[in-house]
Design a protein around this motif. Structure first.
Motif, PDB file in Angstrom:
ATOM      1  N   ASP A   4       0.839  -1.187   0.000  1.00  0.00           N
ATOM      2  CA  ASP A   4       0.000   0.000   0.000  1.00  0.00           C
ATOM      3  C   ASP A   4       0.879   1.245   0.000  1.00  0.00           C
ATOM      4  N   ARG A   5       1.017   1.893  -1.126  1.00  0.00           N
ATOM      5  CA  ARG A   5       1.885   3.064  -1.259  1.00  0.00           C
ATOM      6  C   ARG A   5       1.297   4.299  -0.563  1.00  0.00           C
ATOM      7  N   ASN A   6       0.029   4.301  -0.219  1.00  0.00           N
ATOM      8  CA  ASN A   6      -0.601   5.455   0.412  1.00  0.00           C
ATOM      9  C   ASN A   6      -0.481   5.438   1.929  1.00  0.00           C
ATOM     10  N   ASP A   7       0.047   4.390   2.493  1.00  0.00           N
ATOM     11  CA  ASP A   7       0.173   4.270   3.941  1.00  0.00           C
ATOM     12  C   ASP A   7       1.475   4.928   4.395  1.00  0.00           C
ATOM     13  N   THR A   8       1.443   6.250   4.596  1.00  0.00           N
ATOM     14  CA  THR A   8       2.656   6.991   4.946  1.00  0.00           C
ATOM     15  C   THR A   8       2.994   6.891   6.423  1.00  0.00           C
ATOM     16  N   ASP A   9       2.085   6.414   7.270  1.00  0.00           N
ATOM     17  CA  ASP A   9       2.391   6.253   8.691  1.00  0.00           C
ATOM     18  C   ASP A   9       3.427   5.158   8.912  1.00  0.00           C
ATOM     19  N   ARG A  59      10.050   1.243   5.231  1.00  0.00           N
ATOM     20  CA  ARG A  59       8.781   0.912   5.899  1.00  0.00           C
ATOM     21  C   ARG A  59       9.076   0.274   7.251  1.00  0.00           C
ATOM     22  N   ARG A  60       8.298   0.665   8.240  1.00  0.00           N
ATOM     23  CA  ARG A  60       8.455   0.118   9.585  1.00  0.00           C
ATOM     24  C   ARG A  60       8.338  -1.410   9.569  1.00  0.00           C
ATOM     25  N   SER A  61       7.493  -1.919   8.707  1.00  0.00           N
ATOM     26  CA  SER A  61       7.311  -3.369   8.605  1.00  0.00           C
ATOM     27  C   SER A  61       8.531  -4.063   7.989  1.00  0.00           C
ATOM     28  N   ASN A  62       9.438  -3.310   7.381  1.00  0.00           N
ATOM     29  CA  ASN A  62      10.636  -3.883   6.754  1.00  0.00           C
ATOM     30  C   ASN A  62      11.902  -3.658   7.576  1.00  0.00           C
ATOM     31  N   LEU A  63      11.787  -3.126   8.785  1.00  0.00           N
ATOM     32  CA  LEU A  63      12.982  -2.798   9.562  1.00  0.00           C
ATOM     33  C   LEU A  63      13.845  -4.024   9.874  1.00  0.00           C
ATOM     34  N   THR A  64      13.231  -5.140  10.178  1.00  0.00           N
ATOM     35  CA  THR A  64      14.010  -6.343  10.485  1.00  0.00           C
ATOM     36  C   THR A  64      14.817  -6.785   9.273  1.00  0.00           C
TER      37      THR A  64
END
Length: 93
Positions: A4-9, A59-64
Motif C-alpha cells: 500500500d503506497r498510500n500508507d505513509t504512517d 517501511r516500519r514493517s521492513n525494519l528487520t
C-alpha cells in the motif's frame, strides 16, 4: 512487505532509521552515514527502500529485513518460561 503506497504512517525517513532500529538490534545503532554508504554500495536490496520526493524511506514493517541487509545482529527473543502452577495451601498442609 506492504504494497500500500498510500500508507505513509508506516514510512521512516532514512535519517531516523537508526533510532528506529535501536530496539531491534544488539549494540549501538549504525550512524546515518554508514547506512547511506551501504545503500549507495548496493548492500541493501532496492525493494526495502522507497525514494519519495528526494528522500529515502524505509517501511516500519521492513525494519528487520533492513537490519539483516546491513549485517546488524538482531536481538534474540527472550526464552519463554513455562507457566508456573500455583500450589494451593490445602495441598501443602
Amino acid at each position: 512487505m506492504k504494497t500500500d503506497r498510500n500508507d505513509t504512517d508506516d514510512l521512516i525517513v532514512l535519517t531516523r532509521v537508526a533510532f528506529a532500529l535501536a530496539p531491534l538490534i544488539d549494540g549501538e545503532p549504525p550512524k546515518y552515514r554508514h547506512v547511506a554508504n551501504r545503500m549507495a554500495n548496493g548492500a541493501v536490496p532496492a525493494e526495502l527502500v522507497e525514494y519519495i520526493r528526494g528522500r529515502n524511506y524505509v517501511r516500519r514493517s521492513n525494519l528487520t529485513a533492513f537490519a539483516q541487509a546491513l549485517g546488524l545482529p538482531l536481538k534474540q527473543p527472550a526464552p519463554s518460561r513455562p507457566a508456573r502452577t500455583r500450589a494451593s495451601r490445602s495441598a501443602a498442609a
